[in-house]
Design an enzyme around this catalytic site. Structure first.
Site, short mmCIF file in Angstrom:
data_model
loop_
_atom_site.label_atom_id
_atom_site.label_comp_id
_atom_site.label_asym_id
_atom_site.label_seq_id
_atom_site.Cartn_x
_atom_site.Cartn_y
_atom_site.Cartn_z
N GLU B 307 16.85 15.00 6.48
CA GLU B 307 17.11 14.66 5.08
C GLU B 307 18.19 15.57 4.50
O GLU B 307 19.05 15.12 3.74
CB GLU B 307 15.81 14.76 4.25
CG GLU B 307 16.00 14.26 2.81
CD GLU B 307 14.69 14.09 2.06
OE1 GLU B 307 13.63 14.53 2.55
OE2 GLU B 307 14.73 13.51 0.95
N HIS B 333 1.26 13.95 1.11
CA HIS B 333 2.08 12.80 1.48
C HIS B 333 1.18 11.57 1.41
O HIS B 333 0.35 11.34 2.28
CB HIS B 333 2.65 13.00 2.88
CG HIS B 333 3.62 11.90 3.26
ND1 HIS B 333 3.87 10.81 2.46
CD2 HIS B 333 4.42 11.75 4.35
CE1 HIS B 333 4.76 10.02 3.04
NE2 HIS B 333 5.12 10.57 4.18
N PHE B 392 8.46 5.77 9.02
CA PHE B 392 8.45 5.46 10.45
C PHE B 392 9.06 4.07 10.63
O PHE B 392 8.90 3.19 9.78
CB PHE B 392 7.01 5.44 10.98
CG PHE B 392 6.50 6.80 11.38
CD1 PHE B 392 7.35 7.89 11.53
CD2 PHE B 392 5.14 7.00 11.63
CE1 PHE B 392 6.86 9.14 11.92
CE2 PHE B 392 4.65 8.24 12.01
CZ PHE B 392 5.52 9.31 12.15
#
Lengths: 89, 407
Positions: B307, B333, B392
């Site tokens: 990122e 998360h 994912f």
């Protein structure tokens, strides 16, 4: 010392067996000097390898540690073998 | 690219590890107060990692009637409670059906994970008879459907299942449906609760959960913390919202999405960069206009480095001066709900002009050359902010939030 060195070699061979099987790489290419990148081993392959090592040796390998820094198969084997020896002792 | 239809948020609500309410979530994030703790499991747990940002002490019966509850997995319970808060803040009511010009789009990675796990345990382990409402409760589309039934929203209604990008995509699609003129209003957001025995074990097997502390962008980071919860937003075309006297909390100025098309689990900087650029183009703004980034920032070795690289591709030399924080060590998360929880935080940052901190940060990592707003919130002018979600499968999604213009 000799015994320990022998253990390490034996252990290294067993770890290579796992890398070959779980990483789906040719055994002749899985030399200590081969880079992880050259064998096209991705992070998920390393996860599969570490999980199989855990099963085989009945140890827990935490996700942090030197595994991420390993560039060559030899580095990876050293990191794993050191961990197994430490756990078993 | 953007036409004259501007889209504003007129209401938001949340249920998270911080408790019930969008304010509770934002304040925890702003104040750097972690909601991570020992997980409560309903069955004996044999995993090694037992910490999570679980929704605890939530009594659904305090909010939902006995006619609705049997159809609700915890993900739908959180969602309905969050939506009621959003609807109330928007000055709307469930008494009057929203009608065909309102869409209902909700992101969830899995849907009714608790129902699924309990159903499998009951039928396979205990050889019991399944609850007849197992199917309507576990389907991911139960989430938007139950909302549409509650508010009479008869426009497009569907679930978005793109793992950790689900909520951000759901919100972005709602934005575009309004902008296109297909609908005038959208109830959007995300919901997830994979803090269950089997799901926690599965995440542990992937070796991405930290055994101790989630420290995004920091040297020594070793994984993420699972979270759970839901957040819902009422998106409306700005003129229609203004005409009915609704306050615009912020404008959602842009949405971008992209697919890496490379690897099932390994993130790709080019794909993430393309996503952020798509969002900037959609908002018709230059990267220099972004004042703050709420990062995907999971705290895994791979995500944060990738990122950071992607941010470097998009922001170049400006990156050094751009605050980029991850609030995941606070609310966890939340997977398919992550983008929704983090949009609550991003909206809070814009409305209060405070960049929330990345807590647990220890020292700079050369692979993450970002200003992570370490450990302390930073008051600063924030007019426009970017929030990222990466999943994912290489599915990326970003939103751009802008301060609402004066009415």
């Amino acid at each position: 010392m000799e015994t320990k060195a022998l253990d390490h070699t034996e252990l290294a061979n067993q770890i290579i067996d796992v890398i070959v099987k779980e990483g789906m790489v040719d055994r002749e290419k899985a030399t200590l000097d081969a880079t992880i990148e050259s064998l096209d081993l991705k992070s998920i392959d390393i996860v599969m390898i570490l999980t199989a090592i855990e099963e085989k040796f009945d140890v827990y390998i935490p996700m942090d540690g030197p595994f991420h820094e390993a560039k060559k198969i030899g580095d990876l084997i050293d990191a794993i073998a050191a961990y197994i020896i430490k756990e078993k002792n | 690219m953007a036409d004259s239809r501007r889209i504003v948020v007129t209401g938001m609500g949340a249920v998270s590890a911080a408790g019930v309410g969008a304010a509770a979530l934002w304040e925890a994030a702003r104040d750097g107060r972690s909601c991570v703790g020992e997980t409560h499991f309903i069955r004996p747990y044999r995993g090694r990692i037992r910490i999570s940002a679980q929704v605890q002490d939530f009594d659904p019966a305090a909010y939902l009637t006995s006619s609705v509850l049997p159809f609700c997995d915890p993900v739908t319970q959180y969602l309905l409670v969050a939506a009621d808060e959003a609807i109330a803040q928007a000055g709307l009511t469930s008494a009057k059906p929203m009608g065909p010009r309102t869409a209902t789009i909700i992101g969830t990675g899995v849907g009714g994970m608790h129902t699924l796990e309990n159903g499998l345990h009951l039928t396979l382990v205990e050889q019991g008879r399944p609850d007849p409402l197992t199917v309507p409760r576990l389907i991911p589309s139960a989430c938007p459907s139950m909302l549409s039934i509650r508010y009479g929203s008869m426009g497009p209604c569907f679930a978005v299942a793109s793992a950790c990008s689900s909520a951000t995509q759901a919100i972005g699609i709602g934005l575009h449906l309004i902008r296109s003129g297909l609908v005038d209003r959208a109830i959007v957001g995300g919901t997830e609760d994979c803090v269950t025995n089997s799901a926690m074990l599965a995440w542990e097997a992937l070796r991405v959960l930290t055994p101790d502390s989630c420290r995004p962008f920091s040297k020594g980071r070793n994984g993420m913390i699972l979270g759970a919860g839901s957040a819902v937003f009422i998106l409306e075309e700005a003129e229609l919202a203004r005409a009915r006297g609704a306050e615009a909390l912020v404008e959602i100025a842009g949405y971008g999405t992209s697919a890496d098309a490379k690897d099932p689990v390994r993130p790709d900087a080019q794909g993430a960069a393309a996503c952020m650029r798509n969002a900037l183009a959609d908002a018709s703004i230059d990267p220099s206009e972004i004042d703050y980034v709420n990062a995907h920032g999971t705290g895994t070795t791979a995500n944060d480095a990738t990122e950071s690289e992607a941010l470097g591709i998009v922001f170049g030399d400006q990156l050094a001066k751009l605050p980029v924080s991850s609030t995941k060590p606070i609310h966890g998360h939340a997977l398919g709900a992550a983008g929704a929880l983090e949009l609550v935080v991003t909206i809070g940052a814009v409305r209060e002009n405070v960049a929330p901190p990345t807590i647990n940060w220890r020292e700079a990592d050369a692979k993450c050359p970002v200003d992570a707003v370490p450990n302390e919130a930073r008051p600063m002018p924030i007019r426009t902010a970017l929030t990222n979600s990466f999943a994912f499968g290489g599915i990326n999604a970003s939103l751009i939030v802008r301060r609402a213009f004066a009415a």
